[in-house]
Design an enzyme around this catalytic site. Structure first.
Site, mmCIF file in Angstrom:
data_model
loop_
_atom_site.group_PDB
_atom_site.id
_atom_site.type_symbol
_atom_site.label_atom_id
_atom_site.label_comp_id
_atom_site.label_asym_id
_atom_site.label_seq_id
_atom_site.Cartn_x
_atom_site.Cartn_y
_atom_site.Cartn_z
ATOM 1 N N SER A 50 3.011 -2.139 10.459
ATOM 2 C CA SER A 50 4.462 -2.177 10.714
ATOM 3 C C SER A 50 5.106 -3.512 10.355
ATOM 4 O O SER A 50 6.023 -3.964 11.043
ATOM 5 C CB SER A 50 4.766 -1.792 12.170
ATOM 6 O OG SER A 50 4.380 -0.455 12.409
ATOM 7 N N GLU A 84 -7.033 4.608 7.809
ATOM 8 C CA GLU A 84 -6.806 6.039 7.539
ATOM 9 C C GLU A 84 -8.020 6.651 6.844
ATOM 10 O O GLU A 84 -8.347 7.818 7.061
ATOM 11 C CB GLU A 84 -5.519 6.204 6.699
ATOM 12 C CG GLU A 84 -4.284 5.997 7.561
ATOM 13 C CD GLU A 84 -3.066 5.457 6.828
ATOM 14 O OE1 GLU A 84 -3.014 5.520 5.578
ATOM 15 O OE2 GLU A 84 -2.150 4.958 7.520
ATOM 16 N N GLU A 129 -5.807 -4.997 10.545
ATOM 17 C CA GLU A 129 -4.788 -3.983 10.772
ATOM 18 C C GLU A 129 -5.104 -3.212 12.051
ATOM 19 O O GLU A 129 -5.905 -2.261 12.022
ATOM 20 C CB GLU A 129 -4.746 -3.000 9.607
ATOM 21 C CG GLU A 129 -4.362 -3.605 8.281
ATOM 22 C CD GLU A 129 -3.756 -2.570 7.355
ATOM 23 O OE1 GLU A 129 -2.620 -2.751 6.943
ATOM 24 O OE2 GLU A 129 -4.422 -1.569 7.062
ATOM 25 N N HIS A 147 -9.740 1.190 4.745
ATOM 26 C CA HIS A 147 -8.470 1.322 5.469
ATOM 27 C C HIS A 147 -8.679 2.260 6.655
ATOM 28 O O HIS A 147 -9.450 3.215 6.570
ATOM 29 C CB HIS A 147 -7.402 1.875 4.520
ATOM 30 C CG HIS A 147 -6.039 1.870 5.134
ATOM 31 N ND1 HIS A 147 -5.632 2.823 6.029
ATOM 32 C CD2 HIS A 147 -5.001 0.997 5.005
ATOM 33 C CE1 HIS A 147 -4.388 2.545 6.414
ATOM 34 N NE2 HIS A 147 -3.987 1.444 5.810
ATOM 35 N N ASN A 183 0.863 -1.182 0.000
ATOM 36 C CA ASN A 183 0.000 0.000 0.000
ATOM 37 C C ASN A 183 0.901 1.233 0.000
ATOM 38 O O ASN A 183 1.487 1.572 1.018
ATOM 39 C CB ASN A 183 -0.892 -0.049 1.252
ATOM 40 C CG ASN A 183 -1.742 1.203 1.420
ATOM 41 O OD1 ASN A 183 -1.836 2.028 0.503
ATOM 42 N ND2 ASN A 183 -2.351 1.361 2.590
ATOM 43 N N GLY A 223 2.650 -1.189 4.387
ATOM 44 C CA GLY A 223 2.666 0.229 4.030
ATOM 45 C C GLY A 223 4.097 0.681 3.776
ATOM 46 O O GLY A 223 4.680 0.426 2.724
ATOM 47 N N GLY A 224 4.690 1.323 4.769
ATOM 48 C CA GLY A 224 6.019 1.936 4.644
ATOM 49 C C GLY A 224 7.059 1.040 3.986
ATOM 50 O O GLY A 224 7.780 1.479 3.075
ATOM 51 N N GLY A 262 2.097 2.187 10.880
ATOM 52 C CA GLY A 262 3.046 3.284 10.767
ATOM 53 C C GLY A 262 3.749 3.650 12.062
ATOM 54 O O GLY A 262 4.393 4.698 12.149
ATOM 55 N N LYS A 299 0.135 4.271 -0.309
ATOM 56 C CA LYS A 299 -0.526 5.458 0.284
ATOM 57 C C LYS A 299 -0.274 6.693 -0.589
ATOM 58 O O LYS A 299 -0.242 6.582 -1.813
ATOM 59 C CB LYS A 299 -0.050 5.644 1.721
ATOM 60 C CG LYS A 299 -0.221 4.356 2.556
ATOM 61 C CD LYS A 299 -0.072 4.566 4.019
ATOM 62 C CE LYS A 299 -0.259 3.231 4.744
ATOM 63 N NZ LYS A 299 -0.259 3.345 6.179
HETATM 64 P P1 PGA Z 1 2.538 0.266 7.699
HETATM 65 O O1 PGA Z 1 1.089 0.469 7.044
HETATM 66 O O2 PGA Z 1 3.105 -1.024 7.151
HETATM 67 O O3 PGA Z 1 3.332 1.464 7.289
HETATM 68 O O4 PGA Z 1 2.340 0.182 9.184
HETATM 69 C C1 PGA Z 1 0.234 -0.615 6.825
HETATM 70 C C2 PGA Z 1 -1.054 -0.113 6.224
HETATM 71 O O5 PGA Z 1 -1.502 0.975 6.579
HETATM 72 O O6 PGA Z 1 -1.660 -0.775 5.361
#
Ligand code: PGA
Length: 253
Positions: free
Chosen positions: A213, A97, A167, A95, A9, A234-235, A173, A11
């Site tokens: 994470s 967010e 999640e 998601h 992802n 994500g990251g 994050g 983002k």
């Molecule tokens: P993250 O994000 O791996 O940066 O924690 C995961 C996500 O929001 O799908």
């Protein structure tokens, strides 16, 4: 059981040129990803260019979000038909967010899932508790409510065509991932709830991913669990080596 699924992802990151560069490198490396399904979710602006790169490769393409209507006066929104038009065959839905920053509700998630089903797009439905909810002992009731409202009204056939991503909001994050034990407990709960309360097929099963994470240091430990069918990253998906290392840990758990 189906193959593990690893989704990157991206983002709101990467302009078109670096997005294409990363997608191309992934396509080049994916011949190694035996038995793992890999999908990326770039931002809208690079979807078309990235789709030209992933076309004909095993790398799947996902939207990060969409409006549940097909077209109309919805300034600033993107229809799923448009995502499909540029080559998406998956989309994230709900998601955290989207929920916490943009007011997305379980009812809205439900509308989007139905819309995706109608278009043959595979929905990746995100659920998860906040830290306050976990500390108050409300993790499972929170997820139960997200699932029961979010997945209302699906036909038996549609119930075979979605993926759940667990999640925990506190893990996204933050660099603090949920432990394999915590994830397994929630995944077992989700699976049981889907089968016993929502009528999902036990034989066909549903893939439940973990996100929050995930990185090359913890992915092996997480993905070796039978209950964890893949990862939503994500990251760490923005870095070629990190993402490939995570994909590799899904190959040889
Ligand atoms: P993250 O994000 O791996 O940066 O924690 C995961 C996500 O929001 O799908």
């Amino acid at each position: 059981m189906t193959n593990p699924l690893v989704i990157g992802n991206w983002k709101m990151n990467l302009l078109t040129a670096p997005a294409c560069e990363l997608a191309q490198s992934l396509v080049d490396r994916l011949s190694d990803a035996r038995g793992v399904e890999v999908v990326i979710a770039p931002p809208f602006t690079s979807l078309y260019s990235v789709s030209q790169i992933v076309k004909g490769s095993p790398l799947g393409l996902a939207g990060q979000n969409f409006h549940y209507k097909s077209a109309g006066a919805y300034t600033g929104e993107v229809a799923l038909e448009m995502l499909k038009d540029v080559g998406c065959n998956f989309s994230l839905i709900g998601h955290s967010e989207r929920r916490s920053l943009f007011g997305e509700t379980d009812e809205g998630v439900n509308k989007k899932i139905h819309h995706a089903m109608g278009l043959g797009i595979l929905p990746i439905v995100c659920v998860g508790e906040t830290l306050e909810q976990r500390n108050a002992g409300e993790t499972l009731t929170t997820i139960e409510s997200q699932l029961s409202i979010g997945l209302t009204g699906l036909s038996p056939e549609e119930k075979t065509r979605l993926v759940i991503a667990y999640e925990p909001v506190w893990a996204i994050g933050t660099g603090v991932n949920a432990t394999p034990e915590q994830v397994v407990d929630v995944h077992k709960f989700i699976r049981k709830y889907l089968i016993e309360s929502l009528g999902f097929s036990e034989e066909i099963g549903v893939r439940i991913l973990y996100g929050g994470s995930v990185n090359p240091e913890n992915s092996k430990q997480l993905l070796k669990e039978k209950e964890i069918d893949g990862a939503l990253v994500g990251g760490a998906s923005l870095n070629l080596e990190s993402f490939c290392a995570i994909i590799n840990s899904a190959i040889e758990p």
